[in-house]
Design an enzyme around this catalytic site. Structure first.
Site, short mmCIF file in Angstrom:
data_model
loop_
_atom_site.label_atom_id
_atom_site.label_comp_id
_atom_site.label_asym_id
_atom_site.label_seq_id
_atom_site.Cartn_x
_atom_site.Cartn_y
_atom_site.Cartn_z
N HIS A 32 -15.86 -32.25 -6.00
CA HIS A 32 -17.14 -32.30 -5.30
C HIS A 32 -18.26 -32.09 -6.32
O HIS A 32 -18.18 -31.20 -7.15
CB HIS A 32 -17.17 -31.19 -4.23
CG HIS A 32 -18.30 -31.31 -3.26
ND1 HIS A 32 -18.57 -32.46 -2.55
CD2 HIS A 32 -19.23 -30.41 -2.87
CE1 HIS A 32 -19.63 -32.25 -1.76
NE2 HIS A 32 -20.05 -31.02 -1.93
N TYR A 88 -46.43 -13.10 19.46
CA TYR A 88 -46.08 -11.83 18.81
C TYR A 88 -46.80 -11.65 17.49
O TYR A 88 -46.97 -12.62 16.73
CB TYR A 88 -44.58 -11.79 18.51
CG TYR A 88 -43.69 -11.68 19.72
CD1 TYR A 88 -43.80 -10.61 20.60
CD2 TYR A 88 -42.72 -12.63 19.96
CE1 TYR A 88 -42.96 -10.50 21.71
CE2 TYR A 88 -41.87 -12.54 21.06
CZ TYR A 88 -42.00 -11.46 21.93
OH TYR A 88 -41.16 -11.37 23.00
N CYS A 147 -41.19 -17.81 19.27
CA CYS A 147 -40.42 -16.76 19.95
C CYS A 147 -38.97 -17.23 20.10
O CYS A 147 -38.62 -18.32 19.65
CB CYS A 147 -41.01 -16.49 21.33
SG CYS A 147 -42.79 -16.22 21.35
N ASP A 203 -37.38 -18.15 22.82
CA ASP A 203 -37.21 -19.24 23.78
C ASP A 203 -38.42 -20.15 23.91
O ASP A 203 -38.36 -21.14 24.62
CB ASP A 203 -36.93 -18.68 25.18
CG ASP A 203 -35.85 -17.61 25.17
OD1 ASP A 203 -34.81 -17.84 24.51
OD2 ASP A 203 -36.05 -16.56 25.80
C1 LIG Z 1 -20.03 -31.25 3.31
C2 LIG Z 1 -19.22 -31.95 2.32
C3 LIG Z 1 -19.34 -33.33 2.15
C4 LIG Z 1 -20.44 -34.14 2.80
O1 LIG Z 1 -21.65 -33.90 2.11
P1 LIG Z 1 -22.99 -34.72 2.43
O2 LIG Z 1 -23.95 -34.29 1.39
O3 LIG Z 1 -23.40 -34.29 3.80
O4 LIG Z 1 -22.65 -36.15 2.39
C5 LIG Z 1 -18.43 -33.96 1.32
N1 LIG Z 1 -17.49 -33.26 0.66
C6 LIG Z 1 -17.38 -31.92 0.77
C7 LIG Z 1 -16.33 -31.21 0.00
C8 LIG Z 1 -18.25 -31.22 1.59
O5 LIG Z 1 -18.15 -29.89 1.68
#
Ligand SMILES: *Cc1c(COP(=O)(O)O)cnc(C)c1O
Length: 374
Positions: free
Chosen positions: A171, A272, A319, A321
């Site tokens: 990632h 508030y 608030c 709600d």
């Molecule tokens: C959340 C996530 C995605 C998707 O990410 P986006 O930026 O929303 O496209 C893809 N791979 C992993 C491992 C994620 O945690």
């Protein structure tokens, strides 16, 4: 419940989801799989409905955060492969295998425990290995220096009984902003794949691109892409807006309805903490949406809500709600107000709140009914 009776609701345009899916899909070469990320209730849009539509459109895979989210989809009749992006505890291995859910594996110890649990349940659990190439969140550290050890561990995991290594993924930490670091991460990932191949291990599904990389870096597609936010019609970062191509359409329109319009005298303070004071007599519209619905309180005296096509500044504190906006001369009880949508982009509210669209969308709370169109 009729829309007329709802205090606040989120219109979900599944036609827009379909458009976004097709637009992203059109960017992929033939044979590249599409995993639709539907974690966190599909970023607030409704996981079951989003998953159903994506499945019908031909998405090959779905992803959620953990087994509870996967089980919800299976209970709703979703049969597509589902990956949990986070690890699952060994106690859930049998259930995951029984539900045909694919688990993410982040180290040897947990893989060993999953393997034993799966075998005890008499099942084989599908897994994807997670390589940490620079996010420092989940996965085996593959930063060059530690890559050989990680590959060693991956090979040992691959040899475990009861587990079937179907995929491997990483990632990106900054695909929307930092091209050099993204390419460094990608290279580290390719090095891992190469080293595994040298040992005769070639996982069938290699993937790394979430929305940002899907939009910006076709070289990273490999066997599958993994977009989330782009499916829901939002760019992961302003730098991605206007990239040639997909023309994404927002899927959610968060709406509420004016429940009262009151004339408030000059000098009165609003809500508030008395953070807003009226200079002169003014009509104020009262809206039945607050932070209990997901409208961030930090948008008090900052955000806008659109009524009759005019953005109206949130006046005084939000608030739980309710909140108030100026009604001008024209706003009437019963008028529909748009909180996020085409007239009031969620990106703008996110910028004012010091966060990203993801957080605002996922914050739309459970008590807000989702109304599906398209
Ligand atoms: C959340 C996530 C995605 C998707 O990410 P986006 O930026 O929303 O496209 C893809 N791979 C992993 C491992 C994620 O945690």
């Amino acid at each position: 419940m009729e829309e007329k009776q709802m205090r606040t609701w989120a219109e979900i345009d599944l036609g827009a989801l379909e458009h976004n899916y097709r637009a992203l899909r059109a960017m992929l070469p033939a044979g590249c799989r599409f995993l639709g990320v539907v974690k966190a209730n599909a970023y607030g849009h409704g996981a079951v409905e989003a998953a159903r539509r994506l499945e019908r459109l031909g998405a090959e895979y779905l992803a959620v955060a953990g087994l509870d989210e996967a089980a919800e989809l299976r209970a709703a009749g979703i049969t597509s492969p589902i990956l949990t992006l986070g690890p699952i505890p060994a106690e859930q291995a049998g259930e995951a295998a029984a539900l045909n859910v694919t688990a993410t594996v982040c180290h040897w110890e947990s893989a060993k425990a999953l393997s034993e649990a799966a075998r005890a349940a008499g099942r084989t659990l599908k897994v994807h290995l997670k390589a940490d190439t620079g996010m420092s969140r989940l996965g085996l550290v593959c930063d060059g220096e530690h890559t050989a050890a990680a590959v060693e561990e991956m090979a040992a995991i691959h040899a475990l009984p009861g587990l079937e290594v179907e995929g491997i993924f990483t990632h990106f930490a900054d695909a929307d902003e930092d091209e050099a670091f993204t390419m460094l991460q990608f290279t580290r990932f390719l090095d891992v794949l190469e080293a595994l191949k040298g040992r005769g291990i070639v996982p069938a599904i290699r993937h790394c691109a979430a929305s940002a990389a899907t939009l910006k870096y076709p070289c990273t597609y490999l066997d599958m892409v993994r977009p989330g936010i782009a499916l829901y019609g939002h760019y992961p970062d302003p730098s991605c807006v206007g990239l040639d191509g997909p023309g994404l359409e927002p899927v959610m329109r968060l709406c509420t309805r004016v429940i009262d319009v009151r004339t408030v005298p000059a000098g009165a303070t609003v809500s508030y903490g008395r953070t807003a004071r009226l200079e002169r007599e003014e009509r104020l519209a009262v809206l039945p949406i607050g932070y209990g619905d997901g409208l961030f309180r930090c948008l008090s005296n900052r955000g806008h809500i659109s009524i009759r096509g005019v953005p109206r500044p949130i006046t005084g504190r939000v608030c739980m709600d309710l909140c108030m906006v100026p009604a001008g001369e024209d706003v009437q009880v019963g008028d529909v107000a748009e909180v996020y949508g085409p007239a009031q982009p969620v990106e703008e509210a996110a910028a004012l709140a010091g966060t990203i669209s993801y957080e605002l969308l996922t914050a739309v709370s459970r008590r807000v009914p989702r109304v599906y169109h398209g």
